[in-house]
Scaffold this active site. Structure first.
Site, mmCIF file in Angstrom:
data_model
loop_
_atom_site.group_PDB
_atom_site.id
_atom_site.type_symbol
_atom_site.label_atom_id
_atom_site.label_comp_id
_atom_site.label_asym_id
_atom_site.label_seq_id
_atom_site.Cartn_x
_atom_site.Cartn_y
_atom_site.Cartn_z
ATOM 1 N N TYR A 134 42.747 -7.497 74.435
ATOM 2 C CA TYR A 134 43.557 -6.322 73.818
ATOM 3 C C TYR A 134 44.552 -6.880 72.879
ATOM 4 O O TYR A 134 45.010 -5.753 71.712
ATOM 5 C CB TYR A 134 44.417 -5.178 75.116
ATOM 6 C CG TYR A 134 45.369 -4.988 74.577
ATOM 7 C CD1 TYR A 134 45.119 -3.567 73.916
ATOM 8 C CD2 TYR A 134 46.771 -5.081 75.137
ATOM 9 C CE1 TYR A 134 46.201 -2.322 73.441
ATOM 10 C CE2 TYR A 134 47.759 -4.375 74.464
ATOM 11 C CZ TYR A 134 47.496 -2.762 73.641
ATOM 12 O OH TYR A 134 48.766 -2.143 73.409
ATOM 13 N N GLY A 172 54.844 -6.989 68.128
ATOM 14 C CA GLY A 172 56.307 -7.335 68.309
ATOM 15 C C GLY A 172 56.737 -6.328 67.231
ATOM 16 O O GLY A 172 56.906 -6.524 65.798
ATOM 17 N N ASN A 229 56.275 -17.609 70.636
ATOM 18 C CA ASN A 229 55.984 -16.920 70.718
ATOM 19 C C ASN A 229 55.069 -17.766 72.765
ATOM 20 O O ASN A 229 54.791 -19.087 72.739
ATOM 21 C CB ASN A 229 53.981 -16.378 70.963
ATOM 22 C CG ASN A 229 53.589 -15.904 70.641
ATOM 23 O OD1 ASN A 229 52.089 -16.472 70.147
ATOM 24 N ND2 ASN A 229 53.517 -14.710 71.818
ATOM 25 N N GLY A 230 55.574 -16.620 73.740
ATOM 26 C CA GLY A 230 55.534 -17.218 74.976
ATOM 27 C C GLY A 230 56.174 -17.209 75.669
ATOM 28 O O GLY A 230 57.452 -16.377 75.313
ATOM 29 N N CYS A 272 55.201 -12.180 71.197
ATOM 30 C CA CYS A 272 55.782 -11.724 69.340
ATOM 31 C C CYS A 272 54.713 -12.221 68.255
ATOM 32 O O CYS A 272 53.361 -13.561 68.899
ATOM 33 C CB CYS A 272 56.691 -12.941 69.547
ATOM 34 S SG CYS A 272 58.185 -12.151 71.249
#
Ligand code: SF4
Length: 467
Positions: free
Chosen positions: A249, A34, A107-108, A6
């Site tokens: 990436y 996302g 996010n996580g 995210c």
């Protein structure tokens, strides 16, 4: 293909201007993190929230943005990990409690979310979503209801959370940013002329013409309000665990993560590959777009030409959003087309950022060979991925990861390459410029930076979704 996680953003305008247009552009810049849902929450005496499925420019329009009034706000882009798209899981998540309201974007991945959720449920807490973010929100809100200030409440909750989290939180009078004590997920800070922004990646500051100040420190809580910005650091561990995959990436190449330009890391990875390679080839080529800097670095060191062998159709969505295998195969052909005039009769060094299941690599090598390539030598921008990520990246199960139980030679045979070389872990650390004590290498080594063995048997996606 691994799925992005995210992206979060939080903006405070000291000039009193509405922040929703800036949040919209910030989320647009973070779209790669996302693509399933997105949302914005703002405050101007009352909370305003818009959340929905789809890409940022598809969901938001001028009407929605003009309804989002307020000079404080947070935003979120998300993908779903179960394959199911659910509006209830879209963020920011808003929770109202006896002392007020709070909106949160995460996010996580909280490894012990299920345990925490069960304990909250036992004490009568109801849940509206399946996200670990809601667990964090309820834990914070419970402490606020006891009249604790926001920093004390968050500090106490941080003691309970095991996993990765970069959070933006909006209350009635402040914007709060929180980064987990190991700094697993990125979060950075920018500021210009009274506007303060926290965002998952620094590219947001470039887009909004905001000055990049610094990364939010691991374990840091930033409180931003009309009184200015205050930093608290209740957690200061003697190690960090920045996700190596951000560099390889996930993050955009034009972002700076933990003070290190992502593009330079990728170029250096290609150079290190080149220094350790003597394969005979006519040219080096990337699988576009993510592998371009690897191939350029390699070309420079080996003094062999960089040429394109595959042309990407930029109007095709990410393959993972397609539901079945047949559709994904068609998508590869639709997305990447071999450049016949460059490929025919040539020996090619082909770069990719990673190999996950091996199916995409095998399809692409087949495409090139069908187009007349004489040899395809695969070079990979990271070491073999052997274990699934428990800290916020959606990966297949260990069993589906091609490197979990296969040797490099067996993988080479399976994907049909003439030769195959991965980056070594030492070279990865050298390219990033960080050591074992600063990076998470869990999916490469099986050694995760947090104690997760106790929670390993939990069927996470069935019950709790990663943010
Ligand atoms: S396990 Fe791998 S993908 Fe997950 S946080 Fe660690 S380095 Fe990143």
């Amino acid at each position: 293909m691994l799925r992005d996680k995210c992206g979060v953003v939080g903006i405070y305008s000291g000039l009193g201007t509405d922040v929703s247009p800036s949040i919209f552009y910030a989320l647009y810049a973070l779209q790669h993190r996302g693509q399933e849902s997105c949302g914005i929450a703002t405050y101007d005496g009352e909370f305003h929230i818009e959340r929905g499925m789809g890409l940022v420019p598809e969901f938001f329009d001028l009407n929605k943005l003009s309804d989002l009034k307020g000079n404080f706000g947070i935003g979120h882009v998300r993908y779903s990990t179960t394959g199911e798209s659910k509006i209830e899981c879209a963020q920011p998540l808003v929770t109202t409690h006896s002392k007020g309201t709070l909106a949160i974007a995460h996010n996580g991945n909280i490894v012990n979310a299920m345990e925490l959720k069960r304990s909250l449920e036992k004490s009568g807490q109801a849940f509206i979503s399946t996200t670990d973010t809601e667990v964090i929100a309820h834990l914070i809100v419970r402490r606020l209801a006891k009249d604790e200030d926001i920093v004390t409440a968050i500090t106490e909750v941080m003691k309970k959370l095991i996993g990765s989290y970069s959070l933006t939180i909006l209350t009635e009078d402040m914007l709060v940013a929180v980064r987990d004590p190991l700094g697993i997920r990125p979060l950075c800070l920018g500021e210009t002329d009274g506007t303060t922004i926290v965002a998952s990646e620094s590219v947001v500051f470039d887009v909004l013409n905001i000055k990049f100040i610094r990364d939010v420190k691991p374990g840091e809580i930033l409180v931003i309000s009309e009184k200015g910005m205050k930093s608290y650091r209740p957690y200061k561990l003697n190690r960090k665990a920045h996700c190596m995959f951000e560099y390889v990436y996930f993050a955009r190449p034009d972002s700076i993560i933990n003070g290190i330009p992502v593009y330079s890391v990728r170029e250096k990875i290609g150079m290190l590959h080149g220094e350790n390679d003597d394969v005979e080839a006519d040219f080096v080529s990337p699988i576009p777009d993510s592998a371009i800097p690897f191939a350029l670095g390699y070309s420079r060191v080996r003094d062999i030409p960089y040429m394109e062998s595959l042309i990407r159709n930029r109007y095709v969505g990410r393959t993972f959003i397609l539901p079945d295998q047949q559709a994904r195969e068609l998508a590869v052909r639709l997305k990447l087309n071999p450049l016949l005039s460059n490929v025919k009769g040539k020996k090619i060094v082909l770069f990719d950022d990673s190999i996950v299941r091996g199916t995409t690599s095998s399809r692409i090598i087949n495409l090139l060979k069908d187009a007349g390539a004489e040899e395809v030598h695969m070079r990979v921008g990271c070491p073999p991925i052997k274990r699934l990520c428990k800290l916020g990246i959606d990966m297949p199960t260990d069993r589906e990861l091609i490197a979990s139980d296969k040797s490099v030679e067996a993988i080479r045979r399976e994907i049909g390459a003439d030769s195959l070389k991965y980056l070594s872990i030492d070279n990865l650390m050298e390219a990033i410029g960080m050591g074992e004590n600063e990076l998470c290498l869990g999916c490469l080594t099986g050694k995760y930076p947090v104690e997760i063995s106790k929670y390993e048997q939990v069927p996470l996606p069935a019950f709790i979704e990663k943010a």
